[in-house]
Design an enzyme around this catalytic site. Structure first.
Site, mmCIF file in Angstrom:
data_model
loop_
_atom_site.group_PDB
_atom_site.id
_atom_site.type_symbol
_atom_site.label_atom_id
_atom_site.label_comp_id
_atom_site.label_asym_id
_atom_site.label_seq_id
_atom_site.Cartn_x
_atom_site.Cartn_y
_atom_site.Cartn_z
ATOM 1 N N ASN A 161 40.169 34.725 34.707
ATOM 2 C CA ASN A 161 38.926 35.498 34.831
ATOM 3 C C ASN A 161 39.143 36.982 34.539
ATOM 4 O OD1 ASN A 161 40.292 36.356 37.068
ATOM 5 N ND2 ASN A 161 38.880 35.513 38.573
ATOM 6 N N ASP B 28 51.510 42.534 44.290
ATOM 7 C CA ASP B 28 50.684 41.902 45.315
ATOM 8 C C ASP B 28 51.468 40.899 46.147
ATOM 9 O OD1 ASP B 28 51.015 40.065 43.267
ATOM 10 O OD2 ASP B 28 48.932 40.058 42.660
ATOM 11 N N HIS C 134 41.538 38.908 35.843
ATOM 12 C CA HIS C 134 42.069 39.723 36.931
ATOM 13 C C HIS C 134 43.464 40.257 36.611
ATOM 14 C CE1 HIS C 134 43.771 35.981 39.231
ATOM 15 N NE2 HIS C 134 44.792 36.673 38.789
ATOM 16 N N GLU D 150 40.132 41.098 41.433
ATOM 17 C CA GLU D 150 39.230 40.107 40.868
ATOM 18 C C GLU D 150 38.034 40.802 40.209
ATOM 19 O OE1 GLU D 150 40.179 37.139 40.709
ATOM 20 O OE2 GLU D 150 40.804 36.255 42.611
HETATM 21 C C1 GLP Z 1 48.057 35.391 39.894
HETATM 22 C C2 GLP Z 1 48.680 36.788 40.122
HETATM 23 C C3 GLP Z 1 48.575 37.655 38.906
HETATM 24 C C4 GLP Z 1 48.886 36.819 37.676
HETATM 25 C C5 GLP Z 1 47.811 35.790 37.461
HETATM 26 C C6 GLP Z 1 48.091 34.803 36.349
HETATM 27 O O1 GLP Z 1 47.103 35.015 40.802
HETATM 28 N N1 GLP Z 1 48.236 37.500 41.276
HETATM 29 O O2 GLP Z 1 49.436 38.777 39.028
HETATM 30 O O3 GLP Z 1 48.955 37.623 36.542
HETATM 31 O O4 GLP Z 1 47.434 35.154 38.647
HETATM 32 O O5 GLP Z 1 49.062 33.871 36.709
HETATM 33 P P1 GLP Z 1 49.807 32.938 35.666
HETATM 34 O O6 GLP Z 1 50.761 33.807 34.927
HETATM 35 O O7 GLP Z 1 50.519 31.904 36.508
HETATM 36 O O8 GLP Z 1 48.767 32.348 34.787
#
Ligand code: GLP
Length: 244
Positions: free
Chosen positions: A137, A68, A139, A144
């Site tokens: 959440n 993404d 995702h 989402e």
């Molecule tokens: C982000 C990304 C995800 C990631 C998630 C958790 O928004 N788009 O790909 O897995 O949130 O992030 P973190 O590893 O910093 O907790």
């Protein structure tokens, strides 16, 4: 098949994830790697760089696709996922620029960009091994809760929870882009192998639901229960709400 492994600490988990990638790359030196951003895979990227420095890993024939990118965002923006990947991995290894792929957060034609990205992944045979994090959440990528299990690469609106969680990287919450271009759930499920990482108690609820809960679009990561080759790598905190 789904496997779950729990580790004493984050560094051991990160090294284990890197070792799974090394093993796959040994079998297929031109593998297509699916990459993710976020705090969780940072240790994993450090171990990949170390393996490169120790000459155990050659990136010259590897190809990468990221999940993404924020939208809209300039490629050179300090918080773009392009910059994130460059600063955490690409600048330190011998990957040719032409082998690096991320959705283009600068595009003026979002639909065309999403189609191009999806087709490009398809045209080289799909992702061989995908690293994933998980949102608080549930995702995956920026899919989402409520995202269709049939979704493909597209533009999405970020939830308040995600904007808040990601605001730690920006000067203020207002600076976090409201949209992103993300690979869809169906795109992610096409990867031949998936390695999903979670660390910390903030992820415990999403992890328990993803692994032991109902498979529902309300918890995007729960679809992984249907994937033929997925491994969850958790630290003790992230695993703390799993029922034994
Ligand atoms: C982000 C990304 C995800 C990631 C998630 C958790 O928004 N788009 O790909 O897995 O949130 O992030 P973190 O590893 O910093 O907790």
């Amino acid at each position: 098949m789904m496997q779950v492994k729990v580790f004493e600490d984050y560094d051991t988990l990160s090294r284990y994830a890197a070792d799974i990638f090394l093993e796959q790359i040994e079998k297929k030196p031109d593998a297509v790697l699916g990459l993710a951003t976020g705090g969780t895979p940072e240790g994993f990227y450090k171990h990949l760089i170390t393996s490169y420095q120790n000459e155990k890993l050659d990136f010259s024939t590897l190809r990468t696709f990221n999940l993404d990118e924020y939208y809209p965002i300039k490629r050179e923006h300090p918080q773009s996922y392009w910059t994130f990947m460059n600063d955490r991995l690409f600048a330190y290894v011998n990957i040719p620029n032409r082998n690096i792929h991320l959705p283009n957060g600068e595009t003026t034609n979002v639909d065309a960009e999403c189609n191009r990205y999806e087709e490009e992944i398809g045209s080289i045979g799909g992702v061989d091994i995908q690293i994933l994090g998980i949102g608080e959440n549930g995702h995956i990528g920026f899919n989402e809760p409520g995202a269709s299990f049939d979704s493909r690469t597209r533009m999405v609106e970020l939830t308040k929870n995600t904007i808040q969680a990601n605001s730690r990287y920006f000067e203020s919450e207002e600076d976090v882009p409201r949209h992103a271009i993300t690979m869809g759930i169906a795109s992610i499920m096409q990867s031949k192998k998936i390695v999903i990482l979670a660390s910390g108690v903030k992820k415990a609820e999403a992890v328990a639901k993803a692994i032991q809960g109902e498979v529902t679009e309300e918890l995007p990561a729960s679809i992984l229960q249907k994937h033929p080759d997925v491994i969850f790598l958790l630290d003790k905190e992230a695993a703390s709400l799993l029922q034994s």
